[in-house]
Write a protein that holds these residues in place. Sequence first.
Motif, short mmCIF file in Angstrom:
data_model
loop_
_atom_site.label_atom_id
_atom_site.label_comp_id
_atom_site.label_asym_id
_atom_site.label_seq_id
_atom_site.Cartn_x
_atom_site.Cartn_y
_atom_site.Cartn_z
N MET A 164 -16.32 15.89 12.38
CA MET A 164 -14.86 15.91 12.26
C MET A 164 -14.21 14.66 12.84
N ASP A 165 -13.22 14.12 12.10
CA ASP A 165 -12.43 12.98 12.53
C ASP A 165 -11.38 13.49 13.52
N LEU A 166 -11.61 13.27 14.80
CA LEU A 166 -10.74 13.85 15.82
C LEU A 166 -9.37 13.16 15.88
N ASP A 167 -9.31 11.90 15.50
CA ASP A 167 -7.99 11.23 15.42
C ASP A 167 -7.12 11.90 14.36
N ALA A 168 -7.73 12.21 13.23
CA ALA A 168 -6.99 12.90 12.16
C ALA A 168 -6.56 14.29 12.61
N LEU A 169 -7.44 15.00 13.33
CA LEU A 169 -7.10 16.33 13.84
C LEU A 169 -5.92 16.24 14.81
N GLU A 170 -5.95 15.22 15.68
CA GLU A 170 -4.88 15.09 16.66
C GLU A 170 -3.53 14.88 15.97
N LYS A 171 -3.50 14.11 14.92
CA LYS A 171 -2.25 13.90 14.17
C LYS A 171 -1.75 15.21 13.57
N VAL A 172 -2.67 16.02 13.06
CA VAL A 172 -2.28 17.31 12.50
C VAL A 172 -1.70 18.21 13.58
N LEU A 173 -2.34 18.23 14.75
CA LEU A 173 -1.87 19.08 15.85
C LEU A 173 -0.47 18.67 16.31
N GLN A 174 -0.16 17.40 16.17
CA GLN A 174 1.17 16.91 16.57
C GLN A 174 2.25 17.32 15.58
N LYS A 175 1.86 17.55 14.32
CA LYS A 175 2.84 17.82 13.27
C LYS A 175 2.96 19.30 12.90
N GLN A 176 1.85 20.05 13.03
CA GLN A 176 1.81 21.41 12.51
C GLN A 176 1.57 22.43 13.63
N LYS A 177 2.02 23.64 13.39
CA LYS A 177 1.69 24.76 14.29
C LYS A 177 0.38 25.37 13.79
N ILE A 178 -0.68 25.10 14.49
CA ILE A 178 -2.02 25.51 14.07
C ILE A 178 -2.43 26.78 14.83
N ALA A 179 -2.86 27.80 14.10
CA ALA A 179 -3.25 29.06 14.74
C ALA A 179 -4.66 29.01 15.29
N ALA A 180 -5.53 28.23 14.66
CA ALA A 180 -6.92 28.12 15.12
C ALA A 180 -7.57 26.94 14.41
N CYS A 181 -8.70 26.52 14.93
CA CYS A 181 -9.49 25.45 14.32
C CYS A 181 -10.91 25.96 14.13
N VAL A 182 -11.45 25.82 12.93
CA VAL A 182 -12.83 26.23 12.63
C VAL A 182 -13.68 24.98 12.47
N ALA A 183 -14.74 24.87 13.24
CA ALA A 183 -15.56 23.66 13.20
C ALA A 183 -17.04 24.00 13.36
N VAL A 184 -17.89 23.11 12.81
CA VAL A 184 -19.35 23.23 12.93
C VAL A 184 -19.86 21.92 13.54
N PRO A 185 -19.78 21.77 14.86
CA PRO A 185 -20.21 20.52 15.48
C PRO A 185 -21.68 20.21 15.27
N ASN A 186 -22.52 21.23 15.22
CA ASN A 186 -23.95 21.03 15.06
C ASN A 186 -24.39 21.37 13.63
N PHE A 187 -24.51 20.31 12.80
CA PHE A 187 -25.08 20.41 11.46
C PHE A 187 -24.18 21.18 10.49
N ASN A 188 -23.05 20.55 10.25
CA ASN A 188 -22.09 21.08 9.28
C ASN A 188 -22.77 21.38 7.95
#
Length: 476
Positions: free
Chosen positions: A234-258
């Motif tokens: 996951m591109d964390l810079d892109a995620l941070e921009k989203v968090l600044q703009k949107q009200k996010i209820a949760a984040c689903v991620a697969v850090p180990n072997f998407n």
Amino acid sequence: MAEDSDTALYEQVARSVEQMIHSGTLRAGDKVPSVRRASEQHGVSVTTVVQAYLLLEDRGLIEARPKSGFYVRAQMHHPVPAPEISRPPSAVTAVSVGGLQSRLFQATRLPGVISFGNAAPAPELLPAEKLNRILASVSRRAGNRGVSYAMPPGALSLRREIARRLMDAGSRLSPNDIITTSGGTEALILCLRALTSPGDIVAVESPTYFGVLHVFEALKLRAVEIPMHPDTGMDLDALEKVLQKQKIAACVAVPNFNNPLGSLMPDANKERLVRMLAQRDVPLIEDDIFGELYYGEHRPRVAQSYDEHQNVILYGSFSKTLAPGYRVGWVAPGRYHEKIQTLKLISTLATATLPELAIAEFLATGGYDHYLRTARRTYQGLVERVSNTIATHFPQPVKITQPKGGFLLWVELPPTVDALKLDDLALEEKISIAPGPMFSAKQGFRNFIRISCANAWTPKIEKALIRLGALVKRLM
């Protein structure tokens, strides 16, 4: 003179083993002859063989494994570039995967179909005989318990083994922190039901496993897709921009072997991800279903190991590693434990008792660790062979991920190729694939396919891949 002679001898031994690797006699994941056996075969000293093996290790052809010996390393003989970082639309979107998932599963049930689309291990690669014996033994010993509910949080013996294994991933969970589930999908559904309401926005990787999107659609959730790098996730810079703009209820991620990339998020990124979400009180739902199928020397850490606020919900299952049909998964809900346990009760009440007990015994007796050592080598070798076949027989330009674990490949086809049309043509020839649009909330990735490498390698598998390459060429 003696030194020159010794040098010639170990180079001769190294050359002999190298020829066996290049000819296919020794394949990726195979164990090379032990030092003592090679010494006898070549009529040289043990020291000479050790020198030869160290030379081959320096060349990247073999690798030493502690207390096990030397093994052939996976090689890309026909290197091709990996896909670039994904660029999904940044807008919030309703999720629609249509009937693509049902179509895929229907195809896998057709007689004679060679399935590259279904991300499940082929039965012949699983320890079915050992599990069957354990299940029979557990059934005899369990008595009435075997036909009774294992009420949430589930069998203590299994929860204890899961907690023990997670220590290798940096986690310090106790058995009481874990609830067993009917597979990973139920775990995800429970998490999202606990954290969201219809219409809420959830941040999700893109591409991501189509099963995640199917759950979003069923729960009427909206998605904001986050770009993915094929190596680091996951591109964390892109995620941070989203968090600044949107009200996010949760984040689903697969850090180990998407799924489908096979990417592995660096530990520093995992720590940043957890911290970033905790600062905004956005829960992280972490999928670690493929975490045990790593190719490196060490099991990768879970992001949950950096959690100081019980803001991470970690879940996994044994479907991709051990027994898809047992439908046994688990979830560690953090501060949402009571809510998720209640939802489990009204969802499926309890996970099947006997499969839980059988898996717990397989883990406790060391059978799982022994099996996984073989499975990791097997899948790494299969990924290499499938990659090489695609690189050789698919028309250019083609790009292929280089996963660090699991058994999936994400393949970028020439830009004019429509993966859905390719799927139609392939099914006519009894070949199943997973087209790229399945892995996007807005059905993007039109010229991508996911290929599962979880079938034992046979001439039939190779022939099907070559034929698939010919179909790609037809669509160019």
